[in-house]
Design a protein around this motif. Structure first.
Motif, short mmCIF file in Angstrom:
data_model
loop_
_atom_site.label_atom_id
_atom_site.label_comp_id
_atom_site.label_asym_id
_atom_site.label_seq_id
_atom_site.Cartn_x
_atom_site.Cartn_y
_atom_site.Cartn_z
N HIS A 27 0.86 -1.18 0.00
CA HIS A 27 0.00 0.00 0.00
C HIS A 27 0.90 1.24 0.00
CE1 HIS A 27 -2.90 3.04 1.40
NE2 HIS A 27 -3.78 2.28 0.79
N TYR A 28 0.36 2.32 -0.59
CA TYR A 28 1.14 3.56 -0.68
C TYR A 28 1.47 4.18 0.68
CZ TYR A 28 0.46 4.18 -5.79
OH TYR A 28 0.49 4.07 -7.16
N TYR A 29 0.87 3.68 1.76
CA TYR A 29 1.21 4.21 3.09
C TYR A 29 2.39 3.48 3.73
CZ TYR A 29 -3.40 6.59 3.25
OH TYR A 29 -4.50 7.38 3.01
N GLN A 35 8.03 -0.02 -0.41
CA GLN A 35 7.44 0.25 -1.73
C GLN A 35 8.45 -0.04 -2.84
OE1 GLN A 35 4.98 3.74 -2.29
NE2 GLN A 35 4.79 4.07 -0.08
N CYS A 41 2.62 -1.13 -6.17
CA CYS A 41 2.17 -0.28 -5.07
C CYS A 41 0.81 0.26 -5.53
CB CYS A 41 3.12 0.89 -4.85
SG CYS A 41 4.78 0.34 -4.43
N ASP A 43 -3.37 2.02 -4.11
CA ASP A 43 -4.33 2.29 -3.04
C ASP A 43 -5.10 0.99 -2.77
OD1 ASP A 43 -6.28 2.15 -5.03
OD2 ASP A 43 -6.84 4.26 -4.92
N THR A 218 -6.09 7.92 -2.00
CA THR A 218 -4.63 7.92 -2.03
C THR A 218 -4.10 8.08 -3.47
OG1 THR A 218 -4.70 6.56 -0.09
CG2 THR A 218 -2.69 6.47 -1.37
N SER A 219 -4.60 7.27 -4.38
CA SER A 219 -4.13 7.37 -5.78
C SER A 219 -4.63 8.65 -6.43
CB SER A 219 -4.61 6.18 -6.60
OG SER A 219 -3.91 5.04 -6.21
N LEU A 222 -2.24 11.33 -5.43
CA LEU A 222 -0.96 11.18 -6.15
C LEU A 222 -1.10 11.69 -7.59
CD1 LEU A 222 0.19 7.66 -4.92
CD2 LEU A 222 1.42 9.79 -4.54
N ILE A 241 2.77 9.38 1.53
CA ILE A 241 2.36 9.97 0.24
C ILE A 241 3.23 11.18 -0.05
CG2 ILE A 241 0.43 11.12 -0.96
CD1 ILE A 241 0.14 8.05 -0.65
N ARG A 244 6.65 9.92 -1.01
CA ARG A 244 6.67 9.39 -2.39
C ARG A 244 6.63 10.52 -3.41
NH1 ARG A 244 5.32 4.09 -4.92
NH2 ARG A 244 5.08 4.68 -7.09
#
Ligand code: 13P
Ligand code: SF4
Length: 308
Positions: A27-29, A35, A41, A43, A218-219, A222, A241, A244
């Motif tokens: 997950h992006y967290y 990652q 990777c 959401d 989340t996505s 981004l 996030i 990243r």
């Protein structure tokens, strides 16, 4: 294991996952070093789709327990591993089957819409799952006029605003990481960075969402920051996030809106944990056939409702 460098650990992970034929999802967290060694990777929604379509026999889910559990439910013949068995979700723990049963009794006409951030037992009592990236679309497909939305009352309130003709019922549930962001933090960030748009996750409270410039999963956040012509952004979602985005867009500036935006459970997984899982195939997710069968339908309905 601590006597080898992080680079060596990462190399070992890449080699072991090849040898084991494992798909590593993050997950992006998750911490960035996790990652970096993942195959994908994403959401919650993107990872759920990856888990369902995986042809690898081993799925290692770097995230929290409801995510690994959902992967197992959707692809039960695969072996699914969660490198940190103690990585739970505080919001998922706020809803119990008793709470859902009581709400269903009180509102027998209502359809139960369940945020994927929930246990298998909760999903089993629900009609359809959603994630933050598809909740609006999915609720838009429902013909029922009454909706029990569990467990996140903040995401629920955000969705409800878009459907004024439907009646929503909420419970006391929220993500502490996003819920604790306060309006003073937003206003102070705006004072310090007046040119920066405020981008925010719908798990934040309504009064914060109201003063933001962009609301997205989340996505969604981004993508917005990657594609925008703006050069700086105030970000109200988990700290990874921001990390990243800083790495991906070195010509832009990103400010984390509040220091509370760190999920302790998402931060538990370390390279050592992932390495241990790949070496030992320990920490497998086990569910009974009955548990899987009962929780599968709402997840399948979600995936079918938003087929691209
Ligand atoms: P999304 O990945 O759907 O944005 O959810 C955020 C979250 O809180 C995951 O635990
Ligand atoms: Fe749960 Fe919130 Fe952490 Fe996501 S960020 S895992 S919803 S506590």
């Amino acid at each position: 294991m601590n006597n080898i460098s992080n680079n060596e650990k990462a190399e070992k992970i890449l080699r072991l996952k090849e040898e084991a034929g494992a798909l590593v999802l993050a997950h992006y967290y998750q911490n960035l070093d996790i990652q970096h060694v993942a195959d994908y990777c994403g959401d919650s929604f993107e990872l759920a789709k990856r888990a369902r379509s995986s042809d690898k026999n081993i799925i290692v889910f770097c995230g929290v327990s409801f995510m690994a559990e959902s992967a197992k439910i959707m692809n039960p013949e695969k072996r699914v591993f969660l490198p940190r068995a103690d990585a739970g979700c505080q919001m998922a723990d706020m809803v119990t089957p008793d709470i859902v049963s009581k709400m269903k009794k009180e509102h027998p006409q209502a359809v139960v819409v369940c945020y994927i951030n929930s246990s298998a037992a909760t999903k089993a009592l629900s009609d359809i799952c959603v994630t933050s990236s598809n909740a609006l679309k999915i609720v838009g497909t429902l013909k029922e006029n009454e909706i029990i939305f569990i467990p996140d009352k903040n995401l629920g309130a955000f969705v409800a605003k878009h459907f004024p003709d439907k009646k929503f019922y909420f419970m006391e549930g929220w993500c502490p990481v996003h819920h604790d962001v306060d309006i003073e933090a937003l206003r102070e960030a705006r004072r310090l960075h007046p040119e920066a748009p405020v981008v925010i996750h719908p798990e934040c409270r309504e009064e914060i969402l109201k003063e933001s410039d962009f609301i997205g999963s989340t996505s969604g956040i981004l993508d917005y920051c990657r594609e925008s012509d703006k050069k700086e952004f105030i970000v109200a979602t988990e700290r990874a996030i921001v990390e990243r985005l800083k790495e991906e867009c070195p010509d832009k500036k990103f400010y984390l809106m509040s220091s509370c935006l760190v999920c302790p459970n998402m931060k538990k997984t370390r390279l050592d944990d992932l390495l241990y899982t790949l070496e030992t195939l320990d920490d497998e997710i086990y569910m009974t056939e009955e548990e899987i069968r009962a929780a599968r339908l709402p997840l399948e309905r979600m995936l079918n409702a938003v087929k691209d």
